[in-house]
Design an enzyme around this catalytic site. Structure first.
Site, mmCIF file in Angstrom:
data_model
loop_
_atom_site.group_PDB
_atom_site.id
_atom_site.type_symbol
_atom_site.label_atom_id
_atom_site.label_comp_id
_atom_site.label_asym_id
_atom_site.label_seq_id
_atom_site.Cartn_x
_atom_site.Cartn_y
_atom_site.Cartn_z
ATOM 1 N N LYS A 173 10.564 7.870 -7.180
ATOM 2 C CA LYS A 173 10.656 8.774 -6.027
ATOM 3 C C LYS A 173 11.987 8.560 -5.310
ATOM 4 O O LYS A 173 12.508 9.469 -4.675
ATOM 5 C CB LYS A 173 9.489 8.505 -5.073
ATOM 6 C CG LYS A 173 9.460 9.414 -3.854
ATOM 7 C CD LYS A 173 8.195 9.185 -3.073
ATOM 8 C CE LYS A 173 8.187 9.915 -1.747
ATOM 9 N NZ LYS A 173 6.915 9.693 -1.033
ATOM 10 N N GLU A 178 5.218 13.076 5.880
ATOM 11 C CA GLU A 178 4.207 12.016 5.774
ATOM 12 C C GLU A 178 3.702 11.516 7.128
ATOM 13 O O GLU A 178 2.490 11.422 7.333
ATOM 14 C CB GLU A 178 4.733 10.876 4.895
ATOM 15 C CG GLU A 178 4.795 11.311 3.434
ATOM 16 C CD GLU A 178 5.517 10.349 2.515
ATOM 17 O OE1 GLU A 178 5.952 9.282 2.983
ATOM 18 O OE2 GLU A 178 5.656 10.675 1.327
ATOM 19 N N ASP A 220 -0.680 12.816 -1.683
ATOM 20 C CA ASP A 220 0.343 11.875 -1.200
ATOM 21 C C ASP A 220 1.031 11.346 -2.452
ATOM 22 O O ASP A 220 0.459 10.564 -3.207
ATOM 23 C CB ASP A 220 -0.322 10.731 -0.423
ATOM 24 C CG ASP A 220 0.662 9.608 -0.067
ATOM 25 O OD1 ASP A 220 1.857 9.723 -0.393
ATOM 26 O OD2 ASP A 220 0.221 8.604 0.526
ATOM 27 N N ASP A 265 5.753 4.425 9.517
ATOM 28 C CA ASP A 265 5.290 4.458 8.130
ATOM 29 C C ASP A 265 6.235 3.664 7.248
ATOM 30 O O ASP A 265 7.354 4.091 6.990
ATOM 31 C CB ASP A 265 5.201 5.923 7.673
ATOM 32 C CG ASP A 265 4.856 6.061 6.195
ATOM 33 O OD1 ASP A 265 4.509 5.049 5.551
ATOM 34 O OD2 ASP A 265 4.937 7.193 5.674
HETATM 35 P P1 ADP Z 1 4.313 4.380 -0.956
HETATM 36 O O1 ADP Z 1 3.974 5.287 0.158
HETATM 37 O O2 ADP Z 1 5.766 4.160 -1.104
HETATM 38 O O3 ADP Z 1 3.647 4.699 -2.241
HETATM 39 P P2 ADP Z 1 2.450 2.383 -0.024
HETATM 40 O O4 ADP Z 1 2.116 2.900 1.312
HETATM 41 O O5 ADP Z 1 1.422 2.425 -1.090
HETATM 42 O O6 ADP Z 1 3.807 2.954 -0.550
HETATM 43 O O7 ADP Z 1 2.940 0.885 0.178
HETATM 44 C C1 ADP Z 1 3.399 0.156 -0.895
HETATM 45 C C2 ADP Z 1 4.093 -1.058 -0.392
HETATM 46 O O8 ADP Z 1 3.185 -1.798 0.421
HETATM 47 C C3 ADP Z 1 4.539 -1.979 -1.508
HETATM 48 O O9 ADP Z 1 5.889 -2.333 -1.298
HETATM 49 C C4 ADP Z 1 3.632 -3.181 -1.364
HETATM 50 O O10 ADP Z 1 4.306 -4.370 -1.674
HETATM 51 C C5 ADP Z 1 3.279 -3.165 0.093
HETATM 52 N N1 ADP Z 1 1.995 -3.805 0.382
HETATM 53 C C6 ADP Z 1 0.759 -3.393 0.054
HETATM 54 N N2 ADP Z 1 -0.175 -4.269 0.469
HETATM 55 C C7 ADP Z 1 0.485 -5.268 1.090
HETATM 56 C C8 ADP Z 1 0.095 -6.478 1.746
HETATM 57 N N3 ADP Z 1 -1.187 -6.848 1.834
HETATM 58 N N4 ADP Z 1 1.068 -7.261 2.260
HETATM 59 C C9 ADP Z 1 2.352 -6.913 2.166
HETATM 60 N N5 ADP Z 1 2.799 -5.794 1.580
HETATM 61 C C10 ADP Z 1 1.875 -4.977 1.043
HETATM 62 MG MG MG Z 2 3.550 6.518 1.411
#
Ligand code: ADP
Ligand code: MG
Length: 562
Positions: free
Chosen positions: A67, A144, A6, A167
């Site tokens: 990305k 995804e 991922d 998502d």
């Molecule tokens: P990506 O797939 O883009 O890598 P993720 O699924 O890892 O992203 O999600 C990242 C996002 O989730 C970030 O913008 C982060 O701020 C948000 N995030 C992660 N944990 C929390 C939380 N507990 N509350 C609010 N937002 C969160």
């Molecule tokens: Mg993601």
């Protein structure tokens, strides 16, 4: 061994499907989530947590969220070098592959990489190029939400029926509607927004803070802006569990205090929540479903943890969403299942997976108006969005004038009747016989969408049999195979720090970041940095480990006091 990856905007993960099911590999710090951040230090590269801390201490050598630029030719300058987005992604992939190698004892040579369902052809090709630049063959790109559904469906075998996967990651928002029955996973529709994610909610907080304090975010020095963003990111996550939270921060030598509650955040976020409705409604329409016909709604992606997201979903669908699997892991777990399907893992043999293409693809045509005049610039769809892939469709076109010597086919992606409002992917010009009349001089245009969502266009002059394939040269977002080979060499010259040093480097990067942030504690922090560096010089592994632990505890205590 095929690994599943991922490659996220914010975090990336890697794993495999083994006999006992999916397994994610920890990075050198023992975490399964590696921040998708790259930092350069001379001819060395740092990826992950240490790089994320360096966003604050070394903002000019460090980059995150690249990305979002995949499929474009945007260049990022880090220190002395410039990088394309696929090169930055390749560095993240190299670091993940090193983690897999450490766990497996051999370097993986093939990978399944997940991409947002709403990624375009250019963005998908850039992802594949990133894999090549990292030295793995990309066996498959999986969408995804489809990956999340696979992980979800396998863990909940009774979970048959229609479900919507929602998502919300750091930079992208994807919605897919799937149907599961008897081990068949069928995607009916996907929609999304490539510029909507948790980062945008953070941006709202940055702007609200600056407005309240009469600051201009653009006028803050890079390091201070980085620090403000980091603190507001923590505050945003804090709001996920609390109704109200506060921030105290020093900027430009001044102390600022700020308080925000759930209601204000919800008000600020309202325009973003409204934007999320559009792709959801479109996916429902394309799948020809009413909200009551959905059996379940599954939330994935870190930003879906925000309570305002479950509230939006509950309001739209009149029920509570599900979150059985850790929303940070679901996509990576699904990517490993897709990798297992590729290696024909016996346990997965019965599973059938189908997906759809996210965009309508077609050509430009001229149409006759009621007065018999030809009007140019109309979009003629050949493959409709949300058709099941792989698929191939063809159509026949004639020149608009007699005695034409060649015919140009322009390829577009989009949903508007006028090509001017869609995105041009490229063009092919083919020679035709000028002695033939226009209607005897047809060409056949064939569009093929493969299982990875990649497009191939073929044009054949029917009278002569001459054939051309579209090379999307005009697209600045794509690297040619020759360019990939050149850049692969250049990237290989950059060394990723050895895994065994990662924990030490991350500790130093954290201390340097805190030095940048905590003006009144600099003396103390510097003392610790000097001490730890001298311990590193001893190369005594046990002594280093002991000191690192103490150092980490001291930093934890200091950080928790502020
Ligand atoms: P990506 O797939 O883009 O890598 P993720 O699924 O890892 O992203 O999600 C990242 C996002 O989730 C970030 O913008 C982060 O701020 C948000 N995030 C992660 N944990 C929390 C939380 N507990 N509350 C609010 N937002 C969160
Ligand atoms: Mg993601």
């Amino acid at each position: 061994m095929i690994v599943g990856i991922d490659l996220g905007t914010t975090h990336s993960l890697i794993g495999v499907y083994a006999e006992d099911g999916s397994r994610l590999f920890p990075n050198a710090l023992g975490e399964s989530l590696t921040p998708s951040v790259v930092s350069v230090e001379g001819d060395r590269v740092l990826v992950g947590q240490a790089a994320r801390d360096r966003l604050i201490s070394h903002p000019r050598q460090t980059v995150a969220a690249f990305k979002r630029w995949m499929g474009s030719d945007r260049q990022t300058r880090l220190g002395e070098r410039t990088f394309r987005p696929e090169e930055l992604s390749a560095l993240v992939l190299r670091s993940l592959l090193a983690d897999a190698e450490a766990a497996l004892g051999e370097k993986p040579t093939e990978a399944v990489i997940s991409v947002p369902a709403y990624f375009s052809d250019a963005q998908r090709k850039a992802t594949r190029a990133a894999g090549e630049l990292a030295g793995v063959k990309v066996e498959r790109l999986i969408n995804e939400p489809t990956a999340a559904a696979l992980a979800y469906g396998l863990q909940n075998r009774e979970g048959e029926g229609r479900f919507l996967v929602f998502d919300l990651g750091g930079g992208t928002f994807d919605v897919s509607i799937l149907e599961c029955f008897d081990n068949v996973f069928e995607v009916h529709a996907s929609a999304g927004d490539n510029f909507l994610g948790g980062e945008d909610f953070l941006e709202l907080l940055v702007e609200a803070f600056c407005q309240d304090q009469q600051l201009r975010s653009g006028a803050l020095p890079a390091a201070e802006l980085g620090q403000l963003r980091r603190r507001l990111e923590l505050l945003k996550r804090d709001l996920t569990g609390k109704q109200e939270t506060t921030l105290e921060i020093a900027l430009g030598g001044r102390e600022y205090a700020w308080r925000i509650d759930e209601d204000r955040f919800a008000k600020l976020a309202d325009p973003l929540l409204q934007r999320m409705r559009t792709p959801i409604e479109r996916a429902m329409r394309d799948a020809k479903l009413q909200p009551t016909q959905l059996d379940e709604i599954v939330l994935v992606g870190g930003a879906s943890r925000m309570p305002l997201i479950s509230r939006l979903v509950s309001r739209m669908f009149g029920r509570l969403p599900l979150r059985h699997i850790n929303p940070d892991h679901a996509i990576a777990l699904g990517a490993t299942v897709a990798a297992g399907l590729k290696t024909r893992d016996a346990k997965l043999e019965e599973i059938i997976l189908t997906d759809v293409c996210p965009y309508t693809l077609g050509t430009e045509v001229a149409r006759e108006d009621p007065n018999g005049h030809l009007q140019k610039g109309f979009f003629h769809p050949i493959i409709l969005r949300n058709s099941t892939v792989p698929l191939s469709r063809e159509d026949v076109f004639c020149p608009t004038h007699e005695r034409q010597e060649k015919l140009t086919i322009d390829v577009y992606q989009g949903e508007n009747p006028l090509v001017a409002n869609n995105i041009k992917l490229g063009e092919i010009t083919i020679k035709i016989d000028p002695r033939r009349s226009a209607h005897e001089n047809s060409v056949t245009v064939r569009f093929t969408y493969d299982i990875n969502g990649l497009l191939q266009v073929e044009v054949t002059a029917d009278a002569t049999g001459e054939r051309h394939e579209l090379v999307l040269e005009q697209n600045p977002g794509l690297l040619s195979p020759e360019e990939i080979a050149l850049r692969l060499k250049a990237l290989e010259a950059l060394k990723i720090h050895p895994r065994e040093q990662q924990e030490n480097l991350a500790m130093l990067a954290r201390a340097e970041r805190m030095y940048e942030e905590f003006l009144h504690e600099r003396e103390r922090l510097q003392g610790w940095i000097v001490q730890f560096r001298s311990v590193l010089d001893t190369q005594d592994i046990e002594l280093i480990a002991r000191n690192r632990e103490e150092f980490g505890r001291a930093l934890d205590i200091l950080e928790s006091q502020l």
